[in-house]
Design a protein around this motif. Structure first.
Motif, short mmCIF file in Angstrom:
data_model
loop_
_atom_site.label_atom_id
_atom_site.label_comp_id
_atom_site.label_asym_id
_atom_site.label_seq_id
_atom_site.Cartn_x
_atom_site.Cartn_y
_atom_site.Cartn_z
N ALA A 19 -11.46 3.80 0.74
CA ALA A 19 -10.18 3.17 0.42
C ALA A 19 -9.22 3.24 1.59
N MET A 20 -9.21 4.38 2.30
CA MET A 20 -8.30 4.52 3.44
C MET A 20 -8.69 3.60 4.59
N PHE A 21 -9.99 3.43 4.81
CA PHE A 21 -10.46 2.53 5.87
C PHE A 21 -10.25 1.06 5.49
N LEU A 22 -10.57 0.74 4.25
CA LEU A 22 -10.53 -0.67 3.84
C LEU A 22 -9.16 -1.27 4.06
N GLY A 23 -8.16 -0.62 3.55
CA GLY A 23 -6.81 -1.14 3.69
C GLY A 23 -6.66 -2.50 3.04
N ALA A 24 -5.47 -2.87 2.70
CA ALA A 24 -5.27 -4.19 2.14
C ALA A 24 -5.27 -5.23 3.25
N GLY A 25 -4.66 -4.90 4.37
CA GLY A 25 -4.64 -5.84 5.48
C GLY A 25 -6.03 -6.19 5.95
N ASN A 26 -6.95 -5.25 5.87
CA ASN A 26 -8.31 -5.50 6.36
C ASN A 26 -9.05 -6.54 5.55
N LEU A 27 -8.67 -6.74 4.32
CA LEU A 27 -9.35 -7.72 3.47
C LEU A 27 -9.11 -9.16 3.93
N ILE A 28 -8.10 -9.37 4.76
CA ILE A 28 -7.82 -10.74 5.19
C ILE A 28 -8.67 -11.15 6.40
N PHE A 29 -9.33 -10.21 7.05
CA PHE A 29 -10.10 -10.54 8.24
C PHE A 29 -11.50 -11.08 7.95
N PRO A 30 -12.29 -10.48 7.05
CA PRO A 30 -13.63 -11.01 6.77
C PRO A 30 -13.65 -12.47 6.32
N PRO A 31 -12.79 -12.90 5.37
CA PRO A 31 -12.82 -14.32 5.00
C PRO A 31 -12.52 -15.24 6.17
N ASN A 32 -11.60 -14.82 7.04
CA ASN A 32 -11.26 -15.63 8.21
C ASN A 32 -12.46 -15.77 9.15
N THR A 102 0.31 -2.86 5.60
CA THR A 102 -0.10 -2.68 4.20
C THR A 102 1.00 -3.13 3.25
N ALA A 103 2.24 -2.82 3.59
CA ALA A 103 3.36 -3.23 2.74
C ALA A 103 3.57 -4.74 2.79
N ALA A 104 3.48 -5.31 4.00
CA ALA A 104 3.64 -6.76 4.15
C ALA A 104 2.56 -7.51 3.38
N THR A 105 1.33 -7.00 3.42
CA THR A 105 0.24 -7.65 2.71
C THR A 105 0.40 -7.50 1.21
N THR A 106 0.93 -6.37 0.76
CA THR A 106 1.22 -6.19 -0.67
C THR A 106 2.13 -7.30 -1.17
N PHE A 107 3.13 -7.61 -0.37
CA PHE A 107 4.06 -8.66 -0.78
C PHE A 107 3.41 -10.04 -0.75
N GLU A 108 2.73 -10.38 0.37
CA GLU A 108 2.21 -11.73 0.56
C GLU A 108 1.00 -12.06 -0.30
N LEU A 286 -7.49 -10.45 -7.09
CA LEU A 286 -7.22 -10.21 -5.68
C LEU A 286 -5.89 -9.51 -5.49
N SER A 287 -4.87 -9.96 -6.19
CA SER A 287 -3.54 -9.37 -6.05
C SER A 287 -3.55 -7.90 -6.44
N ILE A 288 -4.21 -7.59 -7.55
CA ILE A 288 -4.29 -6.20 -7.99
C ILE A 288 -5.08 -5.37 -6.98
N SER A 289 -6.17 -5.96 -6.49
CA SER A 289 -7.00 -5.26 -5.49
C SER A 289 -6.19 -4.95 -4.24
N MET A 290 -5.42 -5.93 -3.79
CA MET A 290 -4.61 -5.75 -2.61
C MET A 290 -3.60 -4.62 -2.78
N CYS A 291 -2.95 -4.59 -3.94
CA CYS A 291 -1.95 -3.55 -4.19
C CYS A 291 -2.58 -2.17 -4.13
N PHE A 292 -3.75 -2.01 -4.76
CA PHE A 292 -4.44 -0.72 -4.74
C PHE A 292 -4.88 -0.37 -3.33
N ALA A 293 -5.45 -1.34 -2.62
CA ALA A 293 -5.96 -1.09 -1.26
C ALA A 293 -4.82 -0.72 -0.32
N CYS A 294 -3.70 -1.42 -0.44
CA CYS A 294 -2.54 -1.13 0.40
C CYS A 294 -2.06 0.30 0.17
#
Length: 450
Positions: A19-32, A102-108, A286-294
């Motif tokens: 969970a600490m490595f994954l991060g919420a921000g990190n989830l936006i890189f693989p799809p890209n 992580t906070a910015a991604t939580t919002f977006e 996805l939104s819930i996942s992002m919040c937890f990951a962040c």
């Protein structure tokens, strides 16, 4: 009396690391990556997995050779180098890049897709909606981080299982009902893109810092060094498997939408991709996942930074003081938005990552490596080339630097630092044999460099 460290304990620690490595921000890189590499996504996946999974895993294993000490990990070069390099690493994985992201991604991606892009006006030139979300986010993080002994258990037992279930649900649904067939690649070097995007996760440079949090948790239950090392490696492998499933799955999902979702921003691409897979239900997941990951990442990083600064200062910088300062700085930077934070991180990570990879690889064989000068030569050799890549990343119009880098072996792919690191080690060995009387060996495996 030392109690038995069970398989459950190893899994809880491994889940927390994941969970600490994954991060919420990190989830936006693989799809890209998937969107830009299309049908060549397997090649890009290899590049990303190297910097996004293999290096963090090896970083944790290497850190067990220094008993979880980040200062000892980098101090093998010199104490001054360790002070500067560790501070830069902590600033990157902390208040200047990773935590605000992580906070910015939580919002977006966590809040806006569910509640909409609500406009409450501005305060001091900053969107009020972002300010409110960030304030609540960091308030929660602050109180959880003030209980450092409970961090690993809280993350591993409660947050991560929920996060994994949500992410795997999205991946499975996207595999069963793919958006479409992967299209033609939009980039000339899929492997290189995957490799460099892995820099953005900041997992490798954070691995020898985050490992300390896991080892601290394990040490609260074990005292035997060999058992601590074995448990830490087991937890690291569990974390790596989780990252492999999630990163690999999301790269594939991006590839299936490569024709439909090209030429859009990372956060927008991730949202639209998930909407196409699971409509409103998928977007909510996805939104819930992002919040937890962040939240899990922010907690882990802040705990790591506070503990490490306390160690580096011999207890002079107090844990609670660091947590308070990091929270305040992260709060103000988080309102800048994900894309601006990513732009800022590219040149910085281009400088730091090569050095971090060299240190990870050398510390893996710390007990066999008897010459400290190898660390010095390899680190500075990688740093010289990393600085050139960093300058080039700041201004792509600096044609002199670009042309120079492109003429070097693997320079165009971003890997010229491999050769300068090797050259630095060879030069260091030659000087070492020449300068040290009677070919003296330095037993760095047992040196107390902290």
């Amino acid at each position: 009396m030392e109690r038995k460290f069970t398989i459950k304990d190893v899994m809880v620690t491994g889940f927390a690391l994941f969970a600490m490595f994954l991060g919420a921000g990190n989830l936006i890189f693989p799809p890209n990556i998937g969107i830009n590499t299309g049908r060549l996504f397997p090649i890009a996946t290899l590049g990303f997995l190297f910097t996004g999974i293999a290096m963090p895993l090896l970083g944790i294993i290497a850190t067990t050779n220094t008993k979880g000490s980040m200062l000892s990990f980098t101090g093998i070069v010199s104490k001054k180098f360790a002070l500067i390099f560790n501070t830069l690493i902590l600033m990157c994985i902390g208040p200047f890049l990773a935590i605000p992201r992580t906070a910015a991604t939580t919002f977006e991606i966590g809040i806006v897709p569910i509640f909409g892009n609500f406009d409450w006006g501005t305060i001091l030139g900053m969107p009020l909606s972002r300010v409110v979300v960030s304030f609540v986010y960091f308030l929660l993080t602050y109180f959880l981080v003030l209980r450092p002994s409970k961090v690993i258990d809280i993350i591993g037992q409660y947050f991560t299982p929920i996060l994994l279930i949500l992410l795997i649900t999205l991946i499975v649904k996207g595999i069963i009902n793919p958006i479409g067939a992967p299209g033609e690649p939009l980039v000339p070097d899929p492997f290189g893109m995957g490799f460099r995007e892995g820099y953005q996760t900041m997992d490798a440079i954070g691995s020898f810092a985050m490992a300390g949090v896991a080892i601290m948790s394990i040490k609260s239950k074990l005292t035997d060094e060999k058992k601590i090392q074995k448990a830490t490696i087991g937890a690291a492998i569990i974390a790596a498997l989780g990252l492999f499933i999630v990163y690999g799955g999301f790269i594939y999902l991006g590839a299936t939408g490569s024709i439909r979702f090209k030429d859009i921003a990372r956060t927008e691409a991730t949202i639209k991709l998930v909407e196409a897979i699971g409509s409103t239900f998928g977007r909510t997941l996805l939104s819930i996942s992002m919040c937890f990951a962040c939240l899990t990442t922010s907690i882990g990083l802040m705990t790591t930074i506070a503990n490490t600064f306390s160690e580096m200062s011999n207890g002079k910088i107090k844990y609670n003081f660091t947590v308070t300062v990091v929270t305040i700085i992260s709060f103000f930077l988080s309102v800048k938005g994900v894309n601006n934070i990513i732009k800022l991180s590219v040149p910085i990570l281009s400088v730091l990552y090569p050095v971090a990879i060299v240190l990870i690889l050398l510390n893996l064989i710390r007990h066999k490596m008897k010459r400290r000068t190898v660390y010095i030569g390899g680190s500075y050799g990688a740093l010289v080339m990393g600085l050139l890549y960093g300058v080039a990343a700041i201004n792509e119009n600096l044609s002199i630097i670009q042309n120079f880098l492109y003429k070097l072996p693997l320079g165009k792919d971003g890997f010229a630092w491999v050769f300068t690191a090797i050259i630095g080690m060879v030069i260091a060995l030659i000087l070492d044999r020449t300068v040290l009387r009677n070919n003296e060996k330095l037993d760095i495996a047992n040196m107390n460099l902290a």
